[in-house]
Design a protein around this motif. Structure first.
Motif, PDB file in Angstrom:
ATOM      1  N   UNK A  39       0.836  -1.214   0.000  1.00  0.00           N
ATOM      2  CA  UNK A  39       0.000   0.000   0.000  1.00  0.00           C
ATOM      3  C   UNK A  39       0.865   1.257   0.000  1.00  0.00           C
ATOM      4  N   UNK A  86       0.981   3.896  -3.169  1.00  0.00           N
ATOM      5  CA  UNK A  86       0.677   5.312  -2.971  1.00  0.00           C
ATOM      6  C   UNK A  86       1.796   6.221  -3.489  1.00  0.00           C
ATOM      7  N   UNK A 144      -5.548  -1.807   7.706  1.00  0.00           N
ATOM      8  CA  UNK A 144      -6.145  -1.703   6.374  1.00  0.00           C
ATOM      9  C   UNK A 144      -5.591  -2.784   5.458  1.00  0.00           C
ATOM     10  N   UNK A 204     -12.591   5.901  -1.375  1.00  0.00           N
ATOM     11  CA  UNK A 204     -12.924   4.499  -1.166  1.00  0.00           C
ATOM     12  C   UNK A 204     -14.335   4.244  -0.659  1.00  0.00           C
ATOM     13  N   UNK A 212      -2.400   1.472   9.180  1.00  0.00           N
ATOM     14  CA  UNK A 212      -1.976   0.978   7.859  1.00  0.00           C
ATOM     15  C   UNK A 212      -1.958  -0.554   7.827  1.00  0.00           C
ATOM     16  N   UNK A 226     -11.699  -0.324  -1.793  1.00  0.00           N
ATOM     17  CA  UNK A 226     -11.952   0.674  -0.753  1.00  0.00           C
ATOM     18  C   UNK A 226     -10.866   0.636   0.324  1.00  0.00           C
ATOM     19  N   UNK A 227     -10.559  -0.569   0.805  1.00  0.00           N
ATOM     20  CA  UNK A 227      -9.544  -0.710   1.858  1.00  0.00           C
ATOM     21  C   UNK A 227      -8.165  -0.292   1.331  1.00  0.00           C
ATOM     22  N   UNK A 228      -7.915  -0.595   0.037  1.00  0.00           N
ATOM     23  CA  UNK A 228      -6.622  -0.195  -0.540  1.00  0.00           C
ATOM     24  C   UNK A 228      -6.500   1.324  -0.597  1.00  0.00           C
ATOM     25  N   UNK A 229      -7.570   1.977  -1.072  1.00  0.00           N
ATOM     26  CA  UNK A 229      -7.519   3.444  -1.180  1.00  0.00           C
ATOM     27  C   UNK A 229      -7.345   4.094   0.189  1.00  0.00           C
ATOM     28  N   UNK A 230      -8.101   3.594   1.177  1.00  0.00           N
ATOM     29  CA  UNK A 230      -7.942   4.114   2.544  1.00  0.00           C
ATOM     30  C   UNK A 230      -6.519   3.879   3.032  1.00  0.00           C
ATOM     31  N   UNK A 231      -6.022   2.684   2.795  1.00  0.00           N
ATOM     32  CA  UNK A 231      -4.676   2.327   3.248  1.00  0.00           C
ATOM     33  C   UNK A 231      -3.619   3.227   2.627  1.00  0.00           C
ATOM     34  N   UNK A 232      -3.774   3.509   1.330  1.00  0.00           N
ATOM     35  CA  UNK A 232      -2.805   4.384   0.663  1.00  0.00           C
ATOM     36  C   UNK A 232      -2.849   5.789   1.259  1.00  0.00           C
ATOM     37  N   UNK A 233      -4.052   6.237   1.545  1.00  0.00           N
ATOM     38  CA  UNK A 233      -4.211   7.565   2.144  1.00  0.00           C
ATOM     39  C   UNK A 233      -3.571   7.606   3.534  1.00  0.00           C
ATOM     40  N   UNK A 234      -3.779   6.518   4.294  1.00  0.00           N
ATOM     41  CA  UNK A 234      -3.183   6.412   5.633  1.00  0.00           C
ATOM     42  C   UNK A 234      -1.649   6.393   5.520  1.00  0.00           C
ATOM     43  N   UNK A 242     -17.440   2.511  -6.278  1.00  0.00           N
ATOM     44  CA  UNK A 242     -16.412   2.905  -5.313  1.00  0.00           C
ATOM     45  C   UNK A 242     -15.911   4.300  -5.672  1.00  0.00           C
TER      46      UNK A 242
END
Lengths: 209, 164
Positions: free
Chosen positions: A74, A78, B82, A183, B79, B110-118, A178
């Motif tokens: 992740x 990012x 997630x 997300x 992180x 969804x979990x990936x996007x949140x995780x990347x943001x975190x 989504x």
């Protein structure tokens, strides 16, 4: 009395609707974002700010070598997105290659456990401690990321428990969307006009096939 | 601060005024992406564009705000959380009826996007910042089998050339 959804801010006005909020069925969800009934709170004048847990874990070690393959995946995907936004396609590709490597590593181990209880544990655990430390430090960036993630997670929990009750009927003849920014997951024939969590327009939503 | 011009192709309406004003021809490219090696950062193209499709970004990114250790600890635990959710949703998306698969694919994303943001708030905001490059180096010290070492080295040399 009015009730406000803690995820998206939708207001249920008992006077206008003619039905007291308490008499709505327990499986009623917010018409704007799909959050469960218990996520709405009565609107009070001068609502006091909820106080955050004061206990912060004293373990401050954050050795990066201890990050799991999944977390590294992740982290690097990012950074690939960061390169994309800075118009650095070559570095983007290489960071993505590293992210894909760690993603494949993480998927070698069988993912075990129950998703619903994992989500519940995280909501009651890591989200709370992350909020406490970010609040104590006054770190607005961390607070913002935590809050979006928390809201998205609450919706995920609602959808998972709806699926447990309703099964496949919940998803027949309708689509799953989504938000590509935060997300947020939405079930419906078309994407919402605005994302209830991060407020981007509908074209930022992706349909899951 | 030094700047460079970037074009948002979503907004570009091909009026091509950038072409006429650019003193060095940096906007005259086949793929419409402004040539960063030619761009001098003068800003004429951004000012001339009638569609506001060109903006000036810093040639060297400012450093992110420093993070407190407690915040890093909290965000890194999040992180990891997630990541576990994402891997579990990913595994679940490979079995069962169509609706469940779609829901799990959505949740994985969804979990990936949140995780990347975190991850950004866990101390890894920019691809060129010291923490990100140090992490790559520490992995290169003892790389797991199959790790794309050449790519990691290429990233390091690209960002360590003083182009932070």
């Amino acid at each position: 009395m009015k009730y406000i959804c803690s995820i998206c801010g939708f207001v249920y006005d008992e006077e206008k609707e003619g039905v007291p909020f308490s008499e709505l069925p327990s499986d009623r969800v917010c018409p704007a974002c799909g959050a469960e009934k218990a996520m709405s709170d009565p609107v009070k004048e001068n609502m006091p700010q909820s106080s955050v847990a004061e206990d912060i874990s004293s373990d401050n070690s954050h050795d990066m070598e201890k990050l799991s393959s999944g977390a590294l995946s992740l982290l690097f995907s990012n950074l690939a997105r960061g390169c994309e936004k800075q118009y650095r396609p070559h570095e983007q590709k290489m960071y993505q290659e590293i992210a894909d490597f760690f993603s494949a590593e993480a998927k070698k181990e069988k993912a075990e456990g129950d998703l619903v209880s994992l989500v519940n544990d995280n909501l009651a655990g890591v989200y709370k401690t992350a909020e406490a430390s970010a609040t104590a430090a006054g770190d607005r960036g961390a607070l913002r990321a935590r809050l979006w993630s928390y809201k998205v997670e609450m919706i995920a929990r609602t959808l998972l428990s709806r699926y447990e009750k309703e099964g496949e009927k919940m998803l027949e003849n309708t689509s799953v969307w989504v938000c590509s920014v935060c997300g947020f997951v939405y079930i419906g024939d078309s994407a919402p006009a605005l994302c209830p969590v991060c407020k981007v327009p509908s074209w930022k939503f992706e349909k899951v096939e | 601060m030094k700047w460079k011009a970037v074009r948002n192709l979503r907004l570009c309406t091909k009026d091509c005024l950038c072409l006429y004003v650019c003193p060095v021809g940096a906007t005259d490219t086949e793929d419409s992406i402004i040539d960063v090696d030619k761009c001098t950062g003068c800003g004429d193209c951004a000012a001339a564009c009638p569609s506001k499709a060109i903006s000036m970004i810093p040639a060297e990114m400012p450093l992110p705000q420093e993070k407190k250790d407690e915040v890093l600890t909290g965000m890194r635990a999040l992180l990891e959380a997630k990541s576990r959710e994402r891997l579990l949703a990913s595994a679940l998306s490979e079995e069962g009826p169509d609706g469940k698969r779609r829901l799990m694919r959505a949740l994985e994303k969804s979990f990936r996007l949140s995780g990347e943001d975190i991850a950004r708030e866990a101390g890894f905001m920019l691809p060129q910042q010291e923490e990100s490059l140090n992490l790559l180096e520490s992995i290169l010290d003892n790389p797991p089998q199959g790790f794309p070492e050449d790519s990691a080295r290429a990233i390091l040399s690209s960002f360590r050339k003083g182009d932070r």
